[in-house]
Every structure is written in C-alpha cells, then in structure tokens.
Design a protein around this motif. Structure first.
Motif, PDB file in Angstrom:
ATOM      1  N   ASN A 164       0.837  -1.087  -0.026  1.00 31.71           N
ATOM      2  CA  ASN A 164       0.006   0.102   0.001  1.00 31.71           C
ATOM      3  C   ASN A 164       0.774   1.302   0.081  1.00 31.71           C
ATOM      4  O   ASN A 164       1.784   1.204   0.706  1.00 31.71           O
ATOM      5  CB  ASN A 164      -0.971   0.011   1.197  1.00 31.71           C
ATOM      6  CG  ASN A 164      -2.181  -0.933   1.107  1.00 31.71           C
ATOM      7  OD1 ASN A 164      -2.529  -1.319   0.135  1.00 31.71           O
ATOM      8  ND2 ASN A 164      -2.324  -1.563   2.408  1.00 31.71           N
ATOM      9  N   GLY A 165       0.536   2.212  -0.994  1.00 31.22           N
ATOM     10  CA  GLY A 165       1.505   3.440  -0.947  1.00 31.22           C
ATOM     11  C   GLY A 165       2.645   3.257  -1.619  1.00 31.22           C
ATOM     12  O   GLY A 165       2.909   2.221  -1.997  1.00 31.22           O
ATOM     13  N   ALA A 166       3.377   4.361  -1.643  1.00 29.72           N
ATOM     14  CA  ALA A 166       4.781   4.248  -2.507  1.00 29.72           C
ATOM     15  C   ALA A 166       5.609   3.246  -1.535  1.00 29.72           C
ATOM     16  O   ALA A 166       5.567   3.118  -0.317  1.00 29.72           O
ATOM     17  CB  ALA A 166       5.080   5.556  -2.276  1.00 29.72           C
ATOM     18  N   ASN A 167       6.580   2.733  -2.400  1.00 24.92           N
ATOM     19  CA  ASN A 167       7.467   1.922  -1.871  1.00 24.92           C
ATOM     20  C   ASN A 167       8.866   2.480  -2.368  1.00 24.92           C
ATOM     21  O   ASN A 167       8.815   3.530  -3.158  1.00 24.92           O
ATOM     22  CB  ASN A 167       7.242   0.399  -1.655  1.00 24.92           C
ATOM     23  CG  ASN A 167       7.358  -0.070  -3.157  1.00 24.92           C
ATOM     24  OD1 ASN A 167       7.905   0.457  -4.001  1.00 24.92           O
ATOM     25  ND2 ASN A 167       6.943  -1.417  -3.471  1.00 24.92           N
ATOM     26  N   LYS A 168      10.038   1.673  -2.226  1.00 26.66           N
ATOM     27  CA  LYS A 168      11.429   2.431  -2.819  1.00 26.66           C
ATOM     28  C   LYS A 168      11.414   2.118  -4.295  1.00 26.66           C
ATOM     29  O   LYS A 168      12.238   2.547  -4.966  1.00 26.66           O
ATOM     30  CB  LYS A 168      12.409   1.667  -2.076  1.00 26.66           C
ATOM     31  CG  LYS A 168      12.606   0.312  -2.121  1.00 26.66           C
ATOM     32  CD  LYS A 168      13.680  -0.308  -1.712  1.00 26.66           C
ATOM     33  CE  LYS A 168      14.009  -1.915  -1.822  1.00 26.66           C
ATOM     34  NZ  LYS A 168      15.035  -2.235  -1.201  1.00 26.66           N
ATOM     35  N   TYR A 169      10.345   1.404  -4.911  1.00 26.84           N
ATOM     36  CA  TYR A 169      10.293   1.086  -6.529  1.00 26.84           C
ATOM     37  C   TYR A 169       9.576   2.143  -6.942  1.00 26.84           C
ATOM     38  O   TYR A 169       9.445   1.992  -8.267  1.00 26.84           O
ATOM     39  CB  TYR A 169      10.320  -0.427  -6.787  1.00 26.84           C
ATOM     40  CG  TYR A 169      11.162  -1.149  -6.013  1.00 26.84           C
ATOM     41  CD1 TYR A 169      12.671  -1.154  -6.568  1.00 26.84           C
ATOM     42  CD2 TYR A 169      10.893  -1.838  -4.813  1.00 26.84           C
ATOM     43  CE1 TYR A 169      13.185  -2.249  -5.971  1.00 26.84           C
ATOM     44  CE2 TYR A 169      11.584  -2.982  -4.212  1.00 26.84           C
ATOM     45  CZ  TYR A 169      12.915  -2.907  -4.797  1.00 26.84           C
ATOM     46  OH  TYR A 169      14.144  -3.724  -4.597  1.00 26.84           O
TER      47      TYR A 169
END
Length: 146
Positions: free
Chosen positions: A129-134
């Motif tokens: 959920n939401g932004a991740n490092k990718y």
C-alpha cells in the motif's frame, strides 16, 4: 502530455525497462499477452527457418527475444510492487532453462516448487500500500498520488 498520462507513465514506467511497479491485473495482461506473442513468434521463426527463409526467421527471432524481455520486465515490476528485489525474476527465467543445468530429479522438483510458489505470489498477493522504494502505488487514484 496531460498530468494523468504523465502519472500513469511514472507508475507503470516504460514496459521495456525495470523502473516502476505494476499491479496484479496489469501483470496478468502483460505476462499473458507478451507470452502469447513470444510463443507465436518462436513458432513463426521455426517455421520460416524450416522453409529456408533465414533472414525473416532471424527478424522474427529478434522479435521473440524482445517479447521475452517484456515478460521478464513484467516479473520485475510485479516483484517491485510487492516490495521485493527484481533479481528474484532470475528464478522464473531459469525455470525455463532448468533441464540444461539441473540433472538431479529431487533438486529439479524443489526448484519447480519454489518457482511455482513465487509465481502464485506474483498472481495473488496484493502489492504494498502506498509508495515503496520502487515507485508509487499503481492502485492509488490520481488525486492520492500527487
């Protein structure tokens, strides 16, 4: 280019490269579509070569390699959506080449089970959920991703 199209490009990225994330639906569409085109182009290249048409067979073979590359990129982007390193896609690529490298039946079966589990995770597990490092979450609405 509109803001919405720009955001879609940021989320999904270029299908030819590893940047970005794709959700389960996009993964299924890309992997099935590109795999189908890969299979057709391999069959076409073999048929052309058997008929003595070498240059067209090579061109269709190059297209097949490109389609396979797009399938691998779908694996990588789906792994990114789960927050995992894209290098795990190497396991799925090696699955097709397994018979050339693994001569032990027990090891071959274990490797097959491992790649099956990874494939099922790619199909059924919801991404982060939401932004991740990718990158940004491909399921978030445009307004939420600003």
């Amino acid at each position: 280019m509109s803001k919405k199209n720009d955001l879609k490009k940021q989320i999904y990225g270029n299908p030819n490269w590893i940047n970005g994330r794709i959700n389960r639906a996009e993964y299924i569409c890309r992997s099935v579509g590109f795999s189908f085109l890969f299979g057709l182009s391999v069959a076409g290249a073999i048929s052309l070569y058997a008929q003595g048409m070498v240059v067209p067979a090579i061109l269709v073979g190059i297209f097949a390699i490109w389609m396979y590359w797009l399938v691998v990129m779908a694996y990588v982007k789906r792994l990114h959506d789960l927050g995992w390193n894209g290098w795990l896609a190497v396991l799925l690529v090696l699955r097709g080449l397994e018979d050339m490298f693994i001569k032990n039946d027990t090891l071959s079966m274990a490797f097959g089970i491992l790649t099956l589990v990874l494939s099922l995770f790619l199909l059924f597990r919801k991404g982060n959920n939401g932004a991740n490092k990718y990158g940004r979450d491909p399921l978030m609405k445009y307004e939420d991703n600003q």
